[in-house]
Scaffold this motif. Structure first.
Motif, PDB file in Angstrom:
ATOM      1  N   ALA A 158     -11.616   4.300  10.055  1.00  0.00           N
ATOM      2  CA  ALA A 158     -12.291   5.151   9.076  1.00  0.00           C
ATOM      3  C   ALA A 158     -12.401   4.435   7.730  1.00  0.00           C
ATOM      4  CB  ALA A 158     -11.540   6.469   8.914  1.00  0.00           C
ATOM      5  N   PHE A 159     -11.360   3.717   7.356  1.00  0.00           N
ATOM      6  CA  PHE A 159     -11.357   2.958   6.109  1.00  0.00           C
ATOM      7  C   PHE A 159     -12.415   1.851   6.157  1.00  0.00           C
ATOM      8  CE2 PHE A 159      -9.589  -0.130   3.090  1.00  0.00           C
ATOM      9  CZ  PHE A 159      -9.284   0.698   2.027  1.00  0.00           C
ATOM     10  N   CYS A 160     -12.465   1.114   7.285  1.00  0.00           N
ATOM     11  CA  CYS A 160     -13.425   0.000   7.420  1.00  0.00           C
ATOM     12  C   CYS A 160     -14.868   0.487   7.507  1.00  0.00           C
ATOM     13  CB  CYS A 160     -13.094  -0.833   8.653  1.00  0.00           C
ATOM     14  SG  CYS A 160     -11.577  -1.762   8.477  1.00  0.00           S
ATOM     15  N   GLU A 161     -15.090   1.650   8.107  1.00  0.00           N
ATOM     16  CA  GLU A 161     -16.446   2.178   8.256  1.00  0.00           C
ATOM     17  C   GLU A 161     -16.921   2.952   7.028  1.00  0.00           C
ATOM     18  OE1 GLU A 161     -16.401   4.463  11.850  1.00  0.00           O
ATOM     19  OE2 GLU A 161     -16.326   2.669  13.116  1.00  0.00           O
ATOM     20  N   ASN A 162     -16.157   2.874   5.948  1.00  0.00           N
ATOM     21  CA  ASN A 162     -16.533   3.523   4.690  1.00  0.00           C
ATOM     22  C   ASN A 162     -16.661   5.040   4.848  1.00  0.00           C
ATOM     23  OD1 ASN A 162     -17.041   3.447   1.964  1.00  0.00           O
ATOM     24  ND2 ASN A 162     -19.235   3.156   2.215  1.00  0.00           N
ATOM     25  N   ARG A 163     -15.800   5.622   5.633  1.00  0.00           N
ATOM     26  CA  ARG A 163     -15.772   7.076   5.790  1.00  0.00           C
ATOM     27  C   ARG A 163     -14.792   7.716   4.815  1.00  0.00           C
ATOM     28  NH1 ARG A 163     -17.573   8.697  11.390  1.00  0.00           N
ATOM     29  NH2 ARG A 163     -18.493   6.815  12.228  1.00  0.00           N
ATOM     30  N   LEU A 164     -14.116   6.860   4.057  1.00  0.00           N
ATOM     31  CA  LEU A 164     -13.176   7.301   3.036  1.00  0.00           C
ATOM     32  C   LEU A 164     -13.646   6.778   1.686  1.00  0.00           C
ATOM     33  CD1 LEU A 164      -9.829   6.265   4.754  1.00  0.00           C
ATOM     34  CD2 LEU A 164     -10.804   8.537   4.684  1.00  0.00           C
ATOM     35  N   LEU A 165     -13.437   7.560   0.669  1.00  0.00           N
ATOM     36  CA  LEU A 165     -13.703   7.134  -0.696  1.00  0.00           C
ATOM     37  C   LEU A 165     -12.352   6.861  -1.341  1.00  0.00           C
ATOM     38  CD1 LEU A 165     -15.734   6.841  -3.043  1.00  0.00           C
ATOM     39  CD2 LEU A 165     -15.294   9.232  -3.547  1.00  0.00           C
ATOM     40  N   VAL A 166     -12.161   5.657  -1.840  1.00  0.00           N
ATOM     41  CA  VAL A 166     -10.892   5.268  -2.449  1.00  0.00           C
ATOM     42  C   VAL A 166     -11.124   5.044  -3.929  1.00  0.00           C
ATOM     43  CG1 VAL A 166      -9.051   3.545  -2.480  1.00  0.00           C
ATOM     44  CG2 VAL A 166     -10.094   4.210  -0.312  1.00  0.00           C
ATOM     45  N   GLU A 167     -10.362   5.741  -4.746  1.00  0.00           N
ATOM     46  CA  GLU A 167     -10.407   5.575  -6.192  1.00  0.00           C
ATOM     47  C   GLU A 167      -9.021   5.162  -6.653  1.00  0.00           C
ATOM     48  OE1 GLU A 167     -11.632   9.284  -7.827  1.00  0.00           O
ATOM     49  OE2 GLU A 167     -13.605   9.204  -6.896  1.00  0.00           O
ATOM     50  N   GLY A 168      -8.950   4.011  -7.280  1.00  0.00           N
ATOM     51  CA  GLY A 168      -7.659   3.521  -7.741  1.00  0.00           C
ATOM     52  C   GLY A 168      -7.403   2.131  -7.204  1.00  0.00           C
ATOM     53  N   ASP A 169      -6.152   1.785  -7.093  1.00  0.00           N
ATOM     54  CA  ASP A 169      -5.719   0.457  -6.699  1.00  0.00           C
ATOM     55  C   ASP A 169      -5.978   0.225  -5.207  1.00  0.00           C
ATOM     56  OD1 ASP A 169      -4.517  -1.994  -6.526  1.00  0.00           O
ATOM     57  OD2 ASP A 169      -2.479  -1.253  -6.869  1.00  0.00           O
ATOM     58  N   LEU A 170      -6.841  -0.722  -4.888  1.00  0.00           N
ATOM     59  CA  LEU A 170      -7.168  -1.022  -3.497  1.00  0.00           C
ATOM     60  C   LEU A 170      -5.963  -1.596  -2.754  1.00  0.00           C
ATOM     61  CD1 LEU A 170      -9.415  -0.951  -1.425  1.00  0.00           C
ATOM     62  CD2 LEU A 170     -10.046  -3.246  -2.117  1.00  0.00           C
ATOM     63  N   ASP A 171      -5.133  -2.365  -3.445  1.00  0.00           N
ATOM     64  CA  ASP A 171      -3.924  -2.906  -2.839  1.00  0.00           C
ATOM     65  C   ASP A 171      -2.996  -1.780  -2.383  1.00  0.00           C
ATOM     66  OD1 ASP A 171      -2.175  -5.078  -2.109  1.00  0.00           O
ATOM     67  OD2 ASP A 171      -0.953  -4.540  -3.861  1.00  0.00           O
ATOM     68  N   ALA A 172      -2.837  -0.771  -3.216  1.00  0.00           N
ATOM     69  CA  ALA A 172      -2.007   0.384  -2.850  1.00  0.00           C
ATOM     70  C   ALA A 172      -2.612   1.124  -1.663  1.00  0.00           C
ATOM     71  CB  ALA A 172      -1.852   1.324  -4.037  1.00  0.00           C
ATOM     72  N   ALA A 173      -3.941   1.219  -1.615  1.00  0.00           N
ATOM     73  CA  ALA A 173      -4.604   1.881  -0.484  1.00  0.00           C
ATOM     74  C   ALA A 173      -4.345   1.128   0.809  1.00  0.00           C
ATOM     75  CB  ALA A 173      -6.100   1.990  -0.748  1.00  0.00           C
ATOM     76  N   MET A 174      -4.361  -0.203   0.759  1.00  0.00           N
ATOM     77  CA  MET A 174      -4.100  -0.988   1.966  1.00  0.00           C
ATOM     78  C   MET A 174      -2.649  -0.822   2.427  1.00  0.00           C
ATOM     79  SD  MET A 174      -7.006  -2.004   2.739  1.00  0.00           S
ATOM     80  CE  MET A 174      -6.527  -2.897   4.176  1.00  0.00           C
ATOM     81  N   HIS A 175      -1.712  -0.760   1.486  1.00  0.00           N
ATOM     82  CA  HIS A 175      -0.311  -0.497   1.855  1.00  0.00           C
ATOM     83  C   HIS A 175      -0.190   0.877   2.524  1.00  0.00           C
ATOM     84  CE1 HIS A 175       1.986  -3.904   0.347  1.00  0.00           C
ATOM     85  NE2 HIS A 175       1.180  -3.931  -0.708  1.00  0.00           N
ATOM     86  N   LEU A 176      -0.911   1.858   1.989  1.00  0.00           N
ATOM     87  CA  LEU A 176      -0.886   3.194   2.580  1.00  0.00           C
ATOM     88  C   LEU A 176      -1.456   3.176   3.996  1.00  0.00           C
ATOM     89  CD1 LEU A 176      -0.446   6.283   2.313  1.00  0.00           C
ATOM     90  CD2 LEU A 176      -2.786   6.394   1.420  1.00  0.00           C
ATOM     91  N   VAL A 177      -2.561   2.481   4.208  1.00  0.00           N
ATOM     92  CA  VAL A 177      -3.167   2.405   5.546  1.00  0.00           C
ATOM     93  C   VAL A 177      -2.206   1.733   6.520  1.00  0.00           C
ATOM     94  CG1 VAL A 177      -5.020   1.304   6.873  1.00  0.00           C
ATOM     95  CG2 VAL A 177      -5.557   2.531   4.776  1.00  0.00           C
ATOM     96  N   ARG A 178      -1.565   0.641   6.108  1.00  0.00           N
ATOM     97  CA  ARG A 178      -0.617  -0.034   7.006  1.00  0.00           C
ATOM     98  C   ARG A 178       0.602   0.838   7.280  1.00  0.00           C
ATOM     99  NH1 ARG A 178      -2.280  -4.647   3.943  1.00  0.00           N
ATOM    100  NH2 ARG A 178      -0.440  -4.453   2.621  1.00  0.00           N
ATOM    101  N   ALA A 179       1.063   1.594   6.290  1.00  0.00           N
ATOM    102  CA  ALA A 179       2.193   2.503   6.518  1.00  0.00           C
ATOM    103  C   ALA A 179       1.803   3.613   7.488  1.00  0.00           C
ATOM    104  CB  ALA A 179       2.671   3.100   5.190  1.00  0.00           C
ATOM    105  N   LEU A 180       0.581   4.133   7.355  1.00  0.00           N
ATOM    106  CA  LEU A 180       0.115   5.162   8.289  1.00  0.00           C
ATOM    107  C   LEU A 180      -0.025   4.600   9.702  1.00  0.00           C
ATOM    108  CD1 LEU A 180      -2.477   7.049   6.077  1.00  0.00           C
ATOM    109  CD2 LEU A 180      -0.326   7.948   6.972  1.00  0.00           C
ATOM    110  N   GLU A 181      -0.447   3.339   9.829  1.00  0.00           N
ATOM    111  CA  GLU A 181      -0.506   2.708  11.146  1.00  0.00           C
ATOM    112  C   GLU A 181       0.889   2.592  11.759  1.00  0.00           C
ATOM    113  OE1 GLU A 181      -2.483  -1.024  10.531  1.00  0.00           O
ATOM    114  OE2 GLU A 181      -4.392  -0.185  11.203  1.00  0.00           O
ATOM    115  N   GLN A 182       1.865   2.172  10.962  1.00  0.00           N
ATOM    116  CA  GLN A 182       3.240   2.088  11.450  1.00  0.00           C
ATOM    117  C   GLN A 182       3.738   3.461  11.890  1.00  0.00           C
ATOM    118  OE1 GLN A 182       5.353  -0.415  12.034  1.00  0.00           O
ATOM    119  NE2 GLN A 182       3.873  -1.957  11.397  1.00  0.00           N
ATOM    120  N   LEU A 183       3.431   4.471  11.084  1.00  0.00           N
ATOM    121  CA  LEU A 183       3.837   5.836  11.412  1.00  0.00           C
ATOM    122  C   LEU A 183       3.200   6.296  12.719  1.00  0.00           C
ATOM    123  CD1 LEU A 183       5.382   8.375  10.424  1.00  0.00           C
ATOM    124  CD2 LEU A 183       3.250   9.083   9.343  1.00  0.00           C
ATOM    125  N   GLN A 184       1.902   6.021  12.887  1.00  0.00           N
ATOM    126  CA  GLN A 184       1.223   6.407  14.122  1.00  0.00           C
ATOM    127  C   GLN A 184       1.836   5.713  15.328  1.00  0.00           C
ATOM    128  OE1 GLN A 184      -2.885   5.468  13.365  1.00  0.00           O
ATOM    129  NE2 GLN A 184      -3.318   7.496  12.537  1.00  0.00           N
TER     130      GLN A 184
END
Length: 172
Positions: free
Chosen positions: A110-136
């Motif tokens: 969803a992140f790669c297909e631009n289905r999400l709008l991210v406002e703020g630090d892109l580095d923090a967003a990538m950490h969040l995506v990787r943490a969600l992947e680990q959680l999944q």
């Protein structure tokens, strides 16, 4: 009453419930699981992450205070303290949020297909995506998680770690 309003109400309730579950499990995993903690550790204290869905009221707010992740509104900064950092991740459509939160669409896809709008630090967003992947990879059965993730890590002692995280839903 027509079924369309009932379906929309059901989806709103389902999305709200899943946001609550994901928020609680992510906060718990950040405390008890090393892989998730390692992904979220570089993020600064005072960071507020807001997950929202276009067209739906509410959402999920996560914040890091004193090295610990919590759900709910972030505390107001004390006089003389710097303002908190902010990251906003916004699903562009409720159907996308429904698919992503129901684990039928990977958060990274969803992140790669631009289905999400991210406002703020892109580095923090990538950490969040990787943490969600680990959680999944931890809380979902392998047959559900493998198609969602770029790389399924095949976690060590998965059942014990998942039970420890799910315990946080009940105990806080």
């Amino acid at each position: 009453m027509r079924p369309d309003p009932l379906l929309a109400t059901g989806r709103r309730l389902w999305i709200g419930s899943l946001l609550w579950i994901i928020g609680r499990t992510l906060c718990r995993a950040a405390r008890v699981d090393e892989a998730v903690r390692r992904e979220l550790a570089p993020l600064p204290d005072g960071l507020t992450i807001r997950l929202a869905v276009n067209g739906l009221a509410g959402g999920l707010t996560l914040h890091k205070t004193a090295g610990r992740w919590r759900t709910g509104a972030a505390p107001e900064p004390r006089p003389g303290e710097a303002a908190s950092h902010s990251l906003r991740v916004h699903f562009k459509h409720p159907a996308v949020a429904f698919r992503a939160l129901s684990f039928r669409l990977g958060i990274n896809q969803a992140f790669c297909e631009n289905r999400l709008l991210v406002e703020g630090d892109l580095d923090a967003a990538m950490h969040l995506v990787r943490a969600l992947e680990q959680l999944q990879s931890l809380i979902l059965p392998a047959f559900i998680a493998r198609p969602l993730l770029r790389h399924y890590p095949d976690p060590h002692r998965k059942l014990a770690r998942a039970c420890h995280i799910y315990l946080g839903l009940l105990t806080g």
